[in-house]
Design an enzyme around this catalytic site. Structure first.
Site, PDB file in Angstrom:
ATOM      1  N   THR A 145     -42.803 -28.239  25.661  1.00 39.86           N
ATOM      2  CA  THR A 145     -43.475 -28.466  26.223  1.00 39.86           C
ATOM      3  C   THR A 145     -42.015 -29.771  26.991  1.00 39.86           C
ATOM      4  O   THR A 145     -42.620 -29.534  28.430  1.00 39.86           O
ATOM      5  CB  THR A 145     -43.876 -29.556  25.495  1.00 39.86           C
ATOM      6  OG1 THR A 145     -44.875 -29.483  24.478  1.00 39.86           O
ATOM      7  CG2 THR A 145     -44.453 -30.780  26.218  1.00 39.86           C
ATOM      8  N   VAL A 146     -40.990 -30.085  26.701  1.00 37.58           N
ATOM      9  CA  VAL A 146     -40.145 -30.272  27.835  1.00 37.58           C
ATOM     10  C   VAL A 146     -39.761 -29.318  28.600  1.00 37.58           C
ATOM     11  O   VAL A 146     -38.958 -29.165  29.989  1.00 37.58           O
ATOM     12  CB  VAL A 146     -38.839 -31.156  26.628  1.00 37.58           C
ATOM     13  CG1 VAL A 146     -37.819 -32.187  27.718  1.00 37.58           C
ATOM     14  CG2 VAL A 146     -39.449 -31.923  25.847  1.00 37.58           C
TER      15      VAL A 146
ATOM     16  N   GLY B  58     -37.033 -40.574  25.345  1.00 35.27           N
ATOM     17  CA  GLY B  58     -37.915 -40.438  26.650  1.00 35.27           C
ATOM     18  C   GLY B  58     -37.270 -40.511  27.784  1.00 35.27           C
ATOM     19  O   GLY B  58     -35.280 -39.918  28.653  1.00 35.27           O
TER      20      GLY B  58
ATOM     21  N   ILE C 130     -36.173 -43.367  29.867  1.00 38.40           N
ATOM     22  CA  ILE C 130     -35.834 -44.255  29.737  1.00 38.40           C
ATOM     23  C   ILE C 130     -34.421 -43.864  29.634  1.00 38.40           C
ATOM     24  O   ILE C 130     -33.682 -43.174  28.960  1.00 38.40           O
ATOM     25  CB  ILE C 130     -35.766 -45.404  28.882  1.00 38.40           C
ATOM     26  CG1 ILE C 130     -37.476 -46.224  28.573  1.00 38.40           C
ATOM     27  CG2 ILE C 130     -35.302 -46.523  28.889  1.00 38.40           C
ATOM     28  CD1 ILE C 130     -37.843 -47.242  27.496  1.00 38.40           C
TER      29      ILE C 130
ATOM     30  N   GLY D  51     -50.009 -34.997  22.777  1.00 36.06           N
ATOM     31  CA  GLY D  51     -48.952 -34.171  23.160  1.00 36.06           C
ATOM     32  C   GLY D  51     -47.481 -35.013  23.187  1.00 36.06           C
ATOM     33  O   GLY D  51     -46.283 -34.859  22.585  1.00 36.06           O
TER      34      GLY D  51
ATOM     35  N   GLU E 212     -43.886 -35.106  17.745  1.00 38.02           N
ATOM     36  CA  GLU E 212     -43.477 -33.775  17.383  1.00 38.02           C
ATOM     37  C   GLU E 212     -43.711 -32.524  16.999  1.00 38.02           C
ATOM     38  O   GLU E 212     -45.124 -32.856  15.962  1.00 38.02           O
ATOM     39  CB  GLU E 212     -41.820 -34.514  16.812  1.00 38.02           C
ATOM     40  CG  GLU E 212     -40.791 -35.344  17.038  1.00 38.02           C
ATOM     41  CD  GLU E 212     -40.207 -34.679  18.100  1.00 38.02           C
ATOM     42  OE1 GLU E 212     -39.713 -33.803  17.649  1.00 38.02           O
ATOM     43  OE2 GLU E 212     -40.551 -35.504  18.754  1.00 38.02           O
TER      44      GLU E 212
ATOM     45  N   ASP F  37     -37.689 -39.647  13.806  1.00 39.66           N
ATOM     46  CA  ASP F  37     -37.108 -39.771  14.978  1.00 39.66           C
ATOM     47  C   ASP F  37     -36.479 -40.259  15.599  1.00 39.66           C
ATOM     48  O   ASP F  37     -35.554 -41.112  15.577  1.00 39.66           O
ATOM     49  CB  ASP F  37     -38.624 -39.202  15.392  1.00 39.66           C
ATOM     50  CG  ASP F  37     -38.649 -39.164  16.595  1.00 39.66           C
ATOM     51  OD1 ASP F  37     -38.058 -37.986  17.781  1.00 39.66           O
ATOM     52  OD2 ASP F  37     -38.719 -39.819  17.549  1.00 39.66           O
TER      53      ASP F  37
ATOM     54  N   LYS G  79     -32.714 -41.333  16.922  1.00 35.52           N
ATOM     55  CA  LYS G  79     -32.325 -41.633  18.447  1.00 35.52           C
ATOM     56  C   LYS G  79     -31.717 -43.240  18.326  1.00 35.52           C
ATOM     57  O   LYS G  79     -29.984 -43.552  18.995  1.00 35.52           O
ATOM     58  CB  LYS G  79     -33.786 -42.366  18.744  1.00 35.52           C
ATOM     59  CG  LYS G  79     -34.243 -40.838  19.397  1.00 35.52           C
ATOM     60  CD  LYS G  79     -35.641 -41.313  19.819  1.00 35.52           C
ATOM     61  CE  LYS G  79     -36.604 -40.203  20.427  1.00 35.52           C
ATOM     62  NZ  LYS G  79     -37.796 -40.668  19.895  1.00 35.52           N
TER      63      LYS G  79
HETATM   64  N1  HSE Z   1     -42.090 -37.697  19.384  1.00 39.53           N
HETATM   65  C1  HSE Z   1     -41.268 -38.406  20.362  1.00 39.53           C
HETATM   66  C2  HSE Z   1     -42.133 -39.741  19.919  1.00 39.53           C
HETATM   67  C3  HSE Z   1     -40.770 -37.808  21.379  1.00 39.53           C
HETATM   68  O1  HSE Z   1     -43.468 -39.764  19.605  1.00 39.53           O
HETATM   69  O2  HSE Z   1     -41.287 -40.933  20.083  1.00 39.53           O
HETATM   70  C4  HSE Z   1     -39.895 -37.134  20.988  1.00 39.53           C
HETATM   71  O3  HSE Z   1     -38.934 -38.294  20.566  1.00 39.53           O
END
Ligand code: HSE
Length: 475
Positions: free
Chosen positions: A57-58, A178, A180, A231, A234, A245, A249
């Site tokens: 995707t990215v 994302g 930001i 989408g 992950e 996730d 971060k």
């Molecule tokens: N799946 C993550 C989210 C995005 O929902 O924020 C990528 O880190």
């Protein structure tokens, strides 16, 4: 690599440089002016060769948006960002985004061997292969751009050590929140600040799920299915809903803010899988919204708290109003005061925007080398505060027998631990039935709170799994 484009002293020169005159509008207009015989001067355009590892995707978003805004990027960076190779797992796979077959390779090592590639963009996902690719790229002096938060949270120390040794920049804006630009803000704009606290909604999928649960009454599974379809989640949505996730971060942000790599195994991370609709309702009655929140704080003693937990956020706090897949990060620095960052924390284009920003930084770094390699270690902090020592208010919901003396016994155990109750709700039930008992607890160390809860659970009048959530104190 240098490429001369459309810088035309005389019209006849146009043909000479046409091989480098790509499809951008900027060059076309210059070429047109040249063709009209104007003296527009000689413009030298540097080509930056990119190797893209991963076309999910990215990766596809990066490729498509690079094509879309190529002319703009040329104008702004003075460089032409050219994808030379794209490494994919399955070469023959049908893809939504068309990829010129001449670019595709099934071997990520090909990116390292290609001398025309100066920047390696790692968007493969996973740990082992991306780590090998990044370390080898650094060794060969290729700039690295990655969005791999799990990799950085686990191996950031090693990667940035090597990057500093080799004087190779590693950029990772897409790894946190994302679209930001929070990495750039913390690393560069706020470089003069001690970070007093950072609060973040940094997982879009879980925020989307919680929003759908609270606003539309969806159950967890239905809300997750929606998020996957859009989408946002992950490939393995477990990481979105189990908090990791956001945990990765938070580790990256905290490490950058405090100058040492926070050991992720010591970070408290809780997910949203067990949040019951009734907790969302009780929180609303009390004037709060349930959010999955990252807490990053430095105390006066210099110890740093890093955690990700579902938390009750007062409705007056701006983070409570962050809905859907949006992320928000509230930063407090001792010089800047409060600053808020809000935007799309997931999805193809927002994340691609951050990768492209990093590519532009890479282009600038190639033109004038910088001292920073993406992570700035320092020694003013260096200790993680154990989660058990973190003090906060709590929300506690218990399933209890609705009979005289129950509240007194629970309050007694909390009192013995030195923990105070700030309010109680017990919705009316038929006498003698089981009831939900919701207690709002004053500031207490988490360790003490958990120890008291263990004793409360052992009471014969307490049934079911209790729900214990941190409460964000600031509104
Ligand atoms: N799946 C993550 C989210 C995005 O929902 O924020 C990528 O880190």
């Amino acid at each position: 690599m240098l490429c001369l484009v459309a810088g035309l002293q005389r019209p006849k020169v146009a043909g000479k440089y046409s091989r480098c005159t790509l499809e951008g509008r900027g060059e076309q207009s210059i070429a047109e002016r040249g063709a009209e015989g104007q003296d527009v001067g000689l413009k030298i355009m540097r080509e930056i060769g990119i190797g893209l590892a991963g076309f999910g995707t990215v990766g596809a978003g990066v490729f498509l948006n690079l094509e879309k805004n190529r002319a703009l990027l040329r104008e702004r960076t003075g460089c032409d960002l050219v994808v030379r190779k794209v490494a994919v797992r399955e070469v023959g796979k049908k893809r939504a985004a068309a990829l010129p077959s001449g670019l595709v390779t099934g071997q990520w090592r090909d990116l390292l061997e290609d001398p025309r590639i100066e920047v390696v963009v790692e968007l493969m996902g996973g740990i082992e292969q991306p780590l090998a690719l990044i370390l080898l790229a650094i060794e060969r002096g290729k700039i690295v751009v990655t969005g791999n938060k799990a990799l950085l949270a686990e191996h950031g120390a090693e990667i940035f050590q090597r990057a500093a040794e080799q004087k190779v920049p590693v950029f990772y804006e897409a790894a946190v929140a994302g679209g930001i630009p929070i990495i750039k803000a913390v690393r560069e704009a706020f470089v003069a600040n001690h970070f007093q606290r950072i609060r973040g909604i940094i997982n879009g999928t879980s925020n989307y799920i919680l929003t759908r649960m609270s606003e539309s009454g969806l159950d967890f599974a239905a809300a997750l299915a929606e998020a996957q379809e859009a989408g946002y989640a992950e490939a393995d949505p477990a990481l979105d809903v189990n908090g990791w996730d956001a945990g990765h971060k938070a580790v990256i942000l905290a490490s950058l803010a405090y100058g040492f790599w926070v050991p992720s195994q010591d970070v408290l991370v809780e997910g949203i899988e067990r949040i019951a609709p009734e907790d969302i309702r009780f929180a609303a009655q009390l004037g709060y919204t349930l959010k999955l929140l990252a807490f990053i704080d430095a105390g006066a003693d210099g110890a740093v708290e890093v955690s990700v937990q579902p938390a009750l956020v007062p409705n007056a706090n701006i983070l409570a109003s962050v809905r859907g897949v949006f992320n928000a990060i509230a930063v407090r620095g001792d010089v800047v005061g409060d600053a808020l960052f809000y935007g799309r924390g997931a999805g193809q284009d927002p994340t691609a925007s951050s990768v492209l920003g990093d590519l532009a930084d890479a282009a600038l770094a190639l033109q004038s080398p910088r001292a920073s390699y993406g992570f700035i270690p320092h020694t003013l902090y260096g200790k993680l505060r154990p989660a058990s020592e973190v003090v906060s208010p709590f929300y506690l919901r218990l399933g209890v027998d609705d009979k005289p003396g129950v509240l007194a016994r629970i309050a007694g155990l909390l009192g013995e631990a030195g923990i105070g109750i700030s309010s109680v709700i017990q919705p009316e039930t038929e006498a003698g039935a089981k009831a939900a008992l919701v207690l709002m607890i004053h500031d207490a160390p988490r360790g003490k709170m958990l120890a008291a809860l263990q004793k409360i659970r052992a009471l014969d009048c307490v049934h079911d799994e209790p729900a214990l959530y941190r409460v964000e104190a600031e509104s």
